[in-house]
Design a protein around this motif. Structure first.
Motif, PDB file in Angstrom:
ATOM      1  N   ASN A 209       0.816  -1.216   0.000  1.00  0.00           N
ATOM      2  CA  ASN A 209       0.000   0.000   0.000  1.00  0.00           C
ATOM      3  C   ASN A 209       0.845   1.259   0.000  1.00  0.00           C
ATOM      4  O   ASN A 209       0.466   2.276  -0.568  1.00  0.00           O
ATOM      5  N   ARG A 210       2.003   1.173   0.653  1.00  0.00           N
ATOM      6  CA  ARG A 210       2.855   2.367   0.698  1.00  0.00           C
ATOM      7  C   ARG A 210       3.395   2.690  -0.685  1.00  0.00           C
ATOM      8  O   ARG A 210       3.544   3.862  -1.036  1.00  0.00           O
ATOM      9  N   ALA A 213       0.704   4.181  -2.706  1.00  0.00           N
ATOM     10  CA  ALA A 213       0.413   5.563  -2.332  1.00  0.00           C
ATOM     11  C   ALA A 213       1.270   6.561  -3.110  1.00  0.00           C
ATOM     12  O   ALA A 213       0.987   7.757  -3.078  1.00  0.00           O
ATOM     13  N   TYR A 214       2.305   6.090  -3.806  1.00  0.00           N
ATOM     14  CA  TYR A 214       3.087   6.978  -4.662  1.00  0.00           C
ATOM     15  C   TYR A 214       2.324   7.311  -5.946  1.00  0.00           C
ATOM     16  O   TYR A 214       2.678   8.239  -6.652  1.00  0.00           O
ATOM     17  N   ALA A 215       1.302   6.515  -6.246  1.00  0.00           N
ATOM     18  CA  ALA A 215       0.558   6.712  -7.486  1.00  0.00           C
ATOM     19  C   ALA A 215      -0.502   7.784  -7.312  1.00  0.00           C
ATOM     20  O   ALA A 215      -0.962   8.058  -6.205  1.00  0.00           O
ATOM     21  N   ARG A 222      -9.473  -7.816  -9.201  1.00  0.00           N
ATOM     22  CA  ARG A 222      -9.888  -9.011  -8.480  1.00  0.00           C
ATOM     23  C   ARG A 222     -10.378 -10.021  -9.513  1.00  0.00           C
ATOM     24  O   ARG A 222     -11.172  -9.678 -10.381  1.00  0.00           O
TER      25      ARG A 222
ATOM     26  N   ARG B 119     -11.250   1.762   2.017  1.00  0.00           N
ATOM     27  CA  ARG B 119      -9.904   1.557   1.487  1.00  0.00           C
ATOM     28  C   ARG B 119      -9.458   2.767   0.670  1.00  0.00           C
ATOM     29  O   ARG B 119      -8.329   3.238   0.805  1.00  0.00           O
ATOM     30  N   LEU B 123      -6.324   5.008   1.537  1.00  0.00           N
ATOM     31  CA  LEU B 123      -5.215   5.154   0.605  1.00  0.00           C
ATOM     32  C   LEU B 123      -4.987   6.630   0.292  1.00  0.00           C
ATOM     33  O   LEU B 123      -3.850   7.070   0.128  1.00  0.00           O
ATOM     34  N   MET B 126      -3.041   7.852   3.017  1.00  0.00           N
ATOM     35  CA  MET B 126      -1.686   7.311   2.857  1.00  0.00           C
ATOM     36  C   MET B 126      -0.915   8.131   1.828  1.00  0.00           C
ATOM     37  O   MET B 126       0.262   8.455   2.010  1.00  0.00           O
ATOM     38  N   ARG B 127      -1.624   8.452   0.726  1.00  0.00           N
ATOM     39  CA  ARG B 127      -0.996   9.224  -0.342  1.00  0.00           C
ATOM     40  C   ARG B 127      -0.548  10.577   0.189  1.00  0.00           C
ATOM     41  O   ARG B 127       0.567  11.027  -0.080  1.00  0.00           O
ATOM     42  N   VAL B 130       2.453  10.033   2.434  1.00  0.00           N
ATOM     43  CA  VAL B 130       3.662   9.734   1.667  1.00  0.00           C
ATOM     44  C   VAL B 130       4.179  11.008   1.000  1.00  0.00           C
ATOM     45  O   VAL B 130       5.385  11.268   0.983  1.00  0.00           O
ATOM     46  N   ASP B 146       6.689   7.770   9.491  1.00  0.00           N
ATOM     47  CA  ASP B 146       6.713   6.323   9.282  1.00  0.00           C
ATOM     48  C   ASP B 146       5.732   5.628  10.212  1.00  0.00           C
ATOM     49  O   ASP B 146       5.019   4.719   9.807  1.00  0.00           O
ATOM     50  N   ASP B 153      -1.035   1.562   7.259  1.00  0.00           N
ATOM     51  CA  ASP B 153      -0.824   0.400   6.397  1.00  0.00           C
ATOM     52  C   ASP B 153      -1.436  -0.847   7.038  1.00  0.00           C
ATOM     53  O   ASP B 153      -2.032  -1.682   6.353  1.00  0.00           O
ATOM     54  N   LEU B 156      -4.992  -0.682   6.383  1.00  0.00           N
ATOM     55  CA  LEU B 156      -5.257  -0.979   4.972  1.00  0.00           C
ATOM     56  C   LEU B 156      -5.167  -2.480   4.717  1.00  0.00           C
ATOM     57  O   LEU B 156      -5.994  -3.045   4.003  1.00  0.00           O
ATOM     58  N   ARG B 157      -4.177  -3.106   5.313  1.00  0.00           N
ATOM     59  CA  ARG B 157      -4.054  -4.551   5.123  1.00  0.00           C
ATOM     60  C   ARG B 157      -5.218  -5.274   5.760  1.00  0.00           C
ATOM     61  O   ARG B 157      -5.712  -6.258   5.224  1.00  0.00           O
ATOM     62  N   ASP B 160      -7.995  -5.014   3.348  1.00  0.00           N
ATOM     63  CA  ASP B 160      -7.813  -5.949   2.227  1.00  0.00           C
ATOM     64  C   ASP B 160      -8.160  -7.369   2.647  1.00  0.00           C
ATOM     65  O   ASP B 160      -8.868  -8.087   1.925  1.00  0.00           O
TER      66      ASP B 160
END
Lengths: 233, 174, 456
Positions: A209-210, A213-215, A222, B119, B123, B126-127, B130, B146, B153, B156-157, B160
């Motif tokens: 996911n990290r 997150a750069y995207a 799926r 999610r 994210l 998270m974005r 980051v 961090d 994270d 998020l997991r 998922d």
């Protein structure tokens, strides 16, 4: 974040309803995705959801059995192999998780390969390759063999090789998959910032996911198709 | 609550007044909830009562009067003690996310749209984190971020995994 | 343990045991023929072709037959390296599962011993077949009729038969040789129980072999001028034998050095991907191509020498059946050697390509055409085989003919035939390379399959 389409009219790369099987395994079942110029897109999803297959179809490496892939408005999936190969080396760059560098070639020679294919001449190719290694912070590795590089260093060389032709799209399949978090972050930083400065789009497969997150945008797969939770399956 | 300890840590670097303490605290812990002024002064009052900080000076001037605090010897001891003691690893209270999902599933409602929307939101956060981390000026700030990123994270997991389990369950029922 | 060994044998791929069995079979047959020829009395009770029949010529024939073993051993050695990387992983996995280093070595040896033994036993059958096809006899066996005369072309004695203990020692010896070579190529397999470790370039080969060759050439200068030296070196049986042995050894050790040198020279000039790939492969791992190059050089050496002799014979008008057929035999031997060399190169290519399938597939995905992969194999072969065969031929012609080749008194025949050999041998060597690449075409096509890009 919506997952299926980018800004439709300006899509640089457009895959529509792709189907692809390997033996009895159906890797893709009607996956569609669009990528705009300069955009960073992450393909995510559980193992076996078809992320890598979709990436390789978009990159013109694999040929879908049904559906279409269009680059810059014209289809590439029905082009003959030789034409697709030439298109790939001019317009695309590819970074894999590991093992992509030719073990006999030094770092700089690995980066020179795409330029030699375009008949740049030895000296010019070497100069350009060294400049790219320098830009990615790998200037000191120019004469090292891939076997002597660490995971993060190898990925820097691989990225230099992917970027050296000035591609419009860089494809990266789990580029940080073999690295620890900090080296992975390093690689992602270099990949995304360099792509942004050259205006290249990045299509990224990851289950981290990290990294996703750069995207700018995430596309979740799926069972071989883009996951749309609104559709009850 | 270790806000007091973080403030002691700031004061260990030199005397400061309440406003500086708040700013430094927030800068040291980006991604965490910013400290309220009321909390700063309440904490300082308690620390002063316990003899861990002392009033070093009172600055006058054109604006309101400001008290400059400094760490005391007792305070230094408390700080070093705290730094040397590891933290309990848990347990953590169930979060709203878990409560909502389990409740939805118990009612036989489809939890997947909620999980997917959650999610996307996670994210998105998270974005942002980051991006903040990429722009962070120093390694301390990146390390602080961090922690938030890794916890996000984990959420998020969990999202998922929950989605995968719900999907598996759905497939098994069909 | 035995079950495990059998499972491993089946898992290891078919090509390796087949090539091991085939080469050991042919080596055994050849050695048995040599043994039979050596057993012949001075005056045999049968009619054979002169080179076997006459005691004075027999040793040269035995030498020629023995030299044929060299390329076979090169092929065997190369075949043993097949699948080394995956075998190493497999045995490393077994080590982690609790197999001891000694057991791992035994398993490795067993993988070679079984096909080598089967091959050696088949070699006895092969010897029997050779005896019935090329065997002599009172009537001279197979013969060729030229003009009014019939000439025996039988090469395998039938009036003498190797005893059971000779046959047993040959079979045991060849099998043991196979196992020894296998242990050598597989060394390191049983060492640390880890996965694949990092690999950097091995030490560059040394030019000692080339120095010896240069010394030999310098030695021929006085030989050309002083007849007694020439006699001692080239006509006397022992001198010749020693000279041939030293030359073969020198060539075999020159090969890798020459391959490394060719790679270094080419990599600094490479402006295309195939040349660059080929040159770097030679620099990083010069030994396999170098050994093949040495064999090609040996072929050139013999071809050059024979070319001069043939020119001599034609020039002096003495070309009768004996000479012509002898040279045909030599030419056949050389062609067979070249064929074996191309098989060696093919086996080597299969190995390197399979080892590098992921990087090759990724090059293809980056836009390197699949044909460039094959072209790089061709270049790897050319870069070694062409110069080695050229040097070998020139060396052979010089050693045997010296300045006599350009002697105006002898007429144009020696020069023309020598030049023909000098041109033809590199061309044939290049053909051998092309053949090798053609043989591995399907492998080259498979390695660029995008399947290898997938991480799973």
């Amino acid at each position: 974040m919506t997952s299926t389409d980018g800004s439709g009219a300006t899509a640089l790369l457009r895959a529509h309803a792709l189907h692809k099987s390997f033996g009895r395994t159906e890797a893709l079942r009607g996956a569609s995705v669009e990528v705009a110029a300069g955009e960073v897109v992450a393909l995510t999803g559980p193992s076996g959801s078809g992320k890598s297959t979709l990436l390789l179809c978009l990159a013109g490496v694999l040929r879908p059995e049904a559906g279409s892939v269009a680059y810059d408005g014209s289809r590439l999936d029905d082009l003959p192999e030789a034409t697709r190969t030439r298109l790939r080396r001019r317009e695309f760059g590819l970074v894999l998780q590991f093992g992509q560098l030719v073990p006999e070639l030094s770092a700089v020679q690995n980066v020179m390969v795409p330029l030699l294919l375009e008949r740049h001449g030895r000296a010019a190719a070497r100069t350009a390759a060294l400049a790219w290694l320098d830009r990615l912070g790998a200037a000191g590795l120019a004469d090292a063999l891939p076997g002597d590089l660490s995971g993060g260093e190898s990925q820097r060389v691989a990225m230099a090789r992917a970027l050296v032709t000035g591609p419009s799209v860089v494809f990266a399949d789990e580029p940080t998959g073999s690295l620890d978090r900090v080296s992975g972050e390093d690689v992602m930083e270099v990949l995304v910032s360099t792509a942004q400065s050259t205006g290249a789009a990045v299509v990224l497969v990851t289950h981290d996911n990290r990294v996703a997150a750069y995207a700018d945008r995430e596309v979740v797969l799926r069972d071989g198709a883009v996951d749309d939770p609104a559709v009850v399956r | 609550m270790s806000t007091a300890h973080v403030l002691l840590g700031v004061l260990a670097g030199g005397p400061a007044h309440g406003y500086d303490l708040k700013r430094e605290h927030d800068a040291r812990l980006p991604g965490a909830k910013p400290l309220a002024y009321g909390q700063v002064y309440a904490t300082l009052a308690r620390l002063e009562r316990d003899g861990q900080v002392e009033v070093a000076a009172t600055e006058g001037g054109s604006g309101p009067e400001r008290t400059v605090y400094a760490i005391s010897e007792v305070g230094e001891e408390v700080l070093l003690d705290w730094l040397a003691t590891p933290e309990q690893p848990g347990p953590y209270a169930a979060e709203e996310l878990v409560r909502k999902t389990v409740t939805a599933l118990r009612l036989h409602r489809d939890a997947r749209p909620f999980l997917a929307a959650q999610r996307a939101l996670h994210l998105e956060r998270m974005r942002a984190l980051v991006a903040e981390q990429r722009a962070a000026p120093d390694v301390e700030a990146r390390i602080a971020l961090d922690h938030t990123i890794v916890h996000l994270d984990a959420d998020l997991r969990w999202l998922d995994d929950a989605a995968a389990r719900v999907a598996d369950e759905g497939n098994a029922l069909r | 343990m035995t079950t495990l060994a059998l499972v491993l044998l089946r898992r290891g791929g078919r090509l390796r045991p087949v090539v091991v069995a085939a080469t050991t079979a042919v080596v055994t047959s050849l050695v048995l023929v040599v043994v039979a020829v050596l057993m012949l009395p001075a005056d045999p009770d049968e009619l054979l072709f002169n080179v076997v029949q006459e005691p004075g010529l027999r040793y040269g024939t035995v030498l020629g037959m023995s030299l044929l073993v060299v390329p076979l051993l090169l092929l065997l050695h190369q075949a043993l390296r097949l699948g080394n990387a995956s075998r190493q992983r497999r045995l490393a996995g077994l080590r982690i599962a609790g197999v001891t280093a000694r057991e791992a070595r035994l398993l490795g040896a067993g993988e070679v011993a079984v096909p080598a033994l089967v091959g050696s036993l088949l070699g006895i059958v092969g010897f029997g077949v050779l005896r019935s096809v090329l065997g002599g006899g009172a009537d001279g066996g197979p013969s060729l009729v030229v003009g009014d005369y019939g000439y025996s072309v039988a090469l395998v004695p039938t009036s003498v038969t190797p005893t059971w203990w000779m046959v047993t020692s040959v079979v045991a010896g060849v099998t043991a040789l196979g196992v020894l070579l296998g242990l050598r190529t597989g060394s390191g397999v049983s060492d640390p129980p880890h996965g694949v470790s990092r690999r950097s370039a091995a030490r560059a080969p040394r030019p000692w072999g080339a120095c010896v060759l240069v010394a030999l050439v310098l030695l021929t200068v006085p030989a050309a001028v002083v007849p007694p030296v020439a006699y001692a070196l080239f006509v006397d049986g022992f001198g010749t034998l020693a000279l041939v042995a030293v030359t073969v050894l020198a060539f075999v050790s020159t090969g890798p050095w020459a391959a490394h040198l060719a790679g270094r020279v080419a990599q600094d000039r490479a402006s295309t991907v195939p040349v660059l790939l080929a040159a770097r492969r030679l620099v990083v791992d010069p030994r396999p191509a170098g050994r093949a190059g040495a064999a090609v050089g040996g072929v050139g050496l013999v071809a050059g020498g024979v070319g001069v002799l043939l020119g001599d014979v034609v020039g002096s008008g003495g070309a009768d059946f004996f000479f012509v057929f002898s040279y045909v035999l030599v030419a056949l031997g050389l062609l067979v050697t070249l064929l074996l060399v191309s098989l060696t190169l093919a086996v080597h290519s299969v190995e390197t390509l399979t080892d590098r399938r992921r990087s090759m597939a990724s090059l293809h995905a980056l836009g390197v055409p699949a044909t460039d992969v094959r072209r790089s194999q061709q270049w790897e072969g050319y870069l070694v085989a062409v110069p080695m065969s050229l040097v070998g031929t020139l060396l052979g012609a010089w050693t045997v003919g010296g300045t006599a080749v350009v002697d105006p008194a002898a007429g144009p025949a020696p020069l023309v035939l020598t030049l023909a050999c000098v041109v033809l041998t590199p061309v044939l060597a290049a053909c051998a390379v092309r053949l090798a690449v053609a043989l591995t075409g399907p492998v080259a096509r498979r390695v660029v399959d995008p399947e290898h890009l997938r991480t799973a």
